[in-house]
Design a protein around this motif. Structure first.
Motif, PDB file in Angstrom:
ATOM      1  N   TYR A   1       1.465   0.868  13.650  1.00  0.00           N
ATOM      2  CA  TYR A   1       0.875   1.760  12.665  1.00  0.00           C
ATOM      3  C   TYR A   1       1.718   1.749  11.391  1.00  0.00           C
ATOM      4  O   TYR A   1       2.920   1.503  11.447  1.00  0.00           O
ATOM      5  CB  TYR A   1       0.794   3.189  13.216  1.00  0.00           C
ATOM      6  N   TYR A   2       1.058   2.015  10.277  1.00  0.00           N
ATOM      7  CA  TYR A   2       1.778   2.061   9.006  1.00  0.00           C
ATOM      8  C   TYR A   2       1.127   3.114   8.106  1.00  0.00           C
ATOM      9  O   TYR A   2      -0.039   3.485   8.299  1.00  0.00           O
ATOM     10  CB  TYR A   2       1.755   0.693   8.316  1.00  0.00           C
ATOM     11  N   GLU A   3       1.891   3.603   7.164  1.00  0.00           N
ATOM     12  CA  GLU A   3       1.391   4.580   6.204  1.00  0.00           C
ATOM     13  C   GLU A   3       1.019   3.882   4.900  1.00  0.00           C
ATOM     14  O   GLU A   3       1.617   2.870   4.530  1.00  0.00           O
ATOM     15  CB  GLU A   3       2.441   5.665   5.939  1.00  0.00           C
ATOM     16  N   ALA A   4       0.045   4.469   4.222  1.00  0.00           N
ATOM     17  CA  ALA A   4      -0.417   3.868   2.972  1.00  0.00           C
ATOM     18  C   ALA A   4      -1.032   4.941   2.083  1.00  0.00           C
ATOM     19  O   ALA A   4      -1.589   5.931   2.572  1.00  0.00           O
ATOM     20  CB  ALA A   4      -1.433   2.764   3.235  1.00  0.00           C
TER      21      ALA A   4
ATOM     22  N   TYR B   1      -2.585   4.101   9.244  1.00  0.00           N
ATOM     23  CA  TYR B   1      -3.525   3.049   9.603  1.00  0.00           C
ATOM     24  C   TYR B   1      -2.915   2.168  10.690  1.00  0.00           C
ATOM     25  O   TYR B   1      -1.691   2.114  10.867  1.00  0.00           O
ATOM     26  CB  TYR B   1      -3.890   2.211   8.372  1.00  0.00           C
ATOM     27  N   GLU B   2      -3.785   1.466  11.389  1.00  0.00           N
ATOM     28  CA  GLU B   2      -3.324   0.610  12.482  1.00  0.00           C
ATOM     29  C   GLU B   2      -3.482  -0.853  12.113  1.00  0.00           C
ATOM     30  O   GLU B   2      -4.545  -1.282  11.649  1.00  0.00           O
ATOM     31  CB  GLU B   2      -4.105   0.908  13.761  1.00  0.00           C
ATOM     32  N   ASP B   3      -2.432  -1.605  12.305  1.00  0.00           N
ATOM     33  CA  ASP B   3      -2.456  -3.054  12.131  1.00  0.00           C
ATOM     34  C   ASP B   3      -2.704  -3.662  13.503  1.00  0.00           C
ATOM     35  O   ASP B   3      -1.798  -3.753  14.333  1.00  0.00           O
ATOM     36  CB  ASP B   3      -1.119  -3.543  11.552  1.00  0.00           C
TER      37      ASP B   3
ATOM     38  N   PRO C   1       0.786  -1.227   0.000  1.00  0.00           N
ATOM     39  CA  PRO C   1       0.000   0.000   0.000  1.00  0.00           C
ATOM     40  C   PRO C   1       0.826   1.290   0.000  1.00  0.00           C
ATOM     41  O   PRO C   1       0.267   2.372  -0.132  1.00  0.00           O
ATOM     42  CB  PRO C   1      -0.804  -0.115   1.298  1.00  0.00           C
ATOM     43  N   PHE C   2       2.153   1.156   0.151  1.00  0.00           N
ATOM     44  CA  PHE C   2       2.964   2.376   0.206  1.00  0.00           C
ATOM     45  C   PHE C   2       4.271   2.180  -0.569  1.00  0.00           C
ATOM     46  O   PHE C   2       5.370   2.171  -0.002  1.00  0.00           O
ATOM     47  CB  PHE C   2       3.255   2.749   1.660  1.00  0.00           C
ATOM     48  N   PRO C   3       4.178   2.040  -1.898  1.00  0.00           N
ATOM     49  CA  PRO C   3       5.390   1.832  -2.701  1.00  0.00           C
ATOM     50  C   PRO C   3       6.281   3.075  -2.683  1.00  0.00           C
ATOM     51  O   PRO C   3       5.796   4.201  -2.604  1.00  0.00           O
ATOM     52  CB  PRO C   3       4.835   1.571  -4.111  1.00  0.00           C
ATOM     53  N   THR C   4       7.558   2.854  -2.755  1.00  0.00           N
ATOM     54  CA  THR C   4       8.521   3.957  -2.750  1.00  0.00           C
ATOM     55  C   THR C   4       8.606   4.585  -4.137  1.00  0.00           C
ATOM     56  O   THR C   4       8.223   3.959  -5.142  1.00  0.00           O
ATOM     57  CB  THR C   4       9.909   3.452  -2.348  1.00  0.00           C
ATOM     58  N   PRO C   5       9.122   5.809  -4.224  1.00  0.00           N
ATOM     59  CA  PRO C   5       9.329   6.426  -5.539  1.00  0.00           C
ATOM     60  C   PRO C   5      10.221   5.574  -6.440  1.00  0.00           C
ATOM     61  O   PRO C   5      10.025   5.544  -7.658  1.00  0.00           O
ATOM     62  CB  PRO C   5       9.984   7.764  -5.207  1.00  0.00           C
TER      63      PRO C   5
END
Length: 239
Positions: free
Chosen positions: A94-97, A86-88, A50-54
């Motif tokens: 927590y993680y970013e997406a 978001y929370e797992d 959900p949060f691919p890098t550039p």
């Protein structure tokens, strides 16, 4: 070898992309390259990242990571992409997406606006048709006051165009072609919750059936000696 390659393609799955995006992405200010970048973000999200890098995103495109980062920032500023936290619950972290919800909402607003414009155009066309039909039946242009009455029926009383035309036909049938009579018809129909031409037709048929039955009683009591015609329903005499 070909079979193994085909099975590998199948194992990687497929991505569903709304057709509306391809049809309207330019309408929301997206350039071709920006749209392709969002499609790659969508693909990563659907594939479980959900949060691919550039670097990951640019690796699938003909742009540098720096250029990719700038485009991502621009899409966020345009309100077409957002980064959420978001929370797992299972891992307790927590993680970013990335989220494409702003993109879908923007497309939805475009479609809603187009639908509203289409509805307005259809309404104006229907109203114009009503004016034309009235002028044809009256055999002359409508006066300003008559035009205003029509507008009140449509905008304030909320009568539909088909129902107004049905009331006009009723007035023509009874030989009382005037706006006061038509207004009375619409008033009676509204009071009796008549909302469609079909309901109006049924209502009129039931009334005339009762009227014919009531008018037949005097003839029966006099042995059928008095023959007379039953008058058409006069809406102005309805209480």
């Amino acid at each position: 070898m070909e079979k193994a390659l085909f099975l590998k393609w199948l194992s990687e799955g497929t991505i569903s992309i709304p057709h509306v995006l391809f049809k309207h992405y330019r309408s929301i200010g997206l350039q071709d390259e920006e749209c392709m970048l969002l499609l790659h973000v969508h693909t990563f999200i659907e594939s479980g990242n959900p949060f691919p890098t550039p670097e990951e995103l640019s690796g699938r495109m003909s742009i540098t990571p720096t250029r990719c980062m700038g485009m991502l920032r621009g899409l966020i500023q345009q309100g077409l992409l957002e980064i959420g936290q978001y929370e797992d619950h299972e891992r307790g972290m927590y993680y970013e997406a990335y989220s494409l919800n702003p993109l879908w909402e923007k497309l939805l607003s475009i479609l809603s606006g187009q639908e509203a414009e289409s509805d307005l155009a259809n309404k104006e066309k229907e109203e114009q048709s009503v004016y034309t039909i009235f002028e044809r039946e009256f055999g002359r242009p409508l006066s300003p006051m008559e035009c205003e009455t029509l507008k009140i029926w449509i905008d304030q009383d909320r009568h539909t165009s088909p129902l107004i035309i049905s009331a006009l036909k009723e007035a023509v049938m009874t030989g009382k072609l005037n706006f006061r009579y038509i207004d009375r018809i619409l008033f009676e129909w509204k009071k009796n919750n008549i909302q469609t031409p079909e309901q109006a037709r049924t209502y009129g048929e039931k009334f005339r059936a009762r009227q014919n039955k009531a008018a037949a009683r005097p003839a029966e009591s006099s042995g059928g000696r008095n023959q007379f015609s039953v008058p058409v329903y006069n809406w102005l005499e309805q209480s």
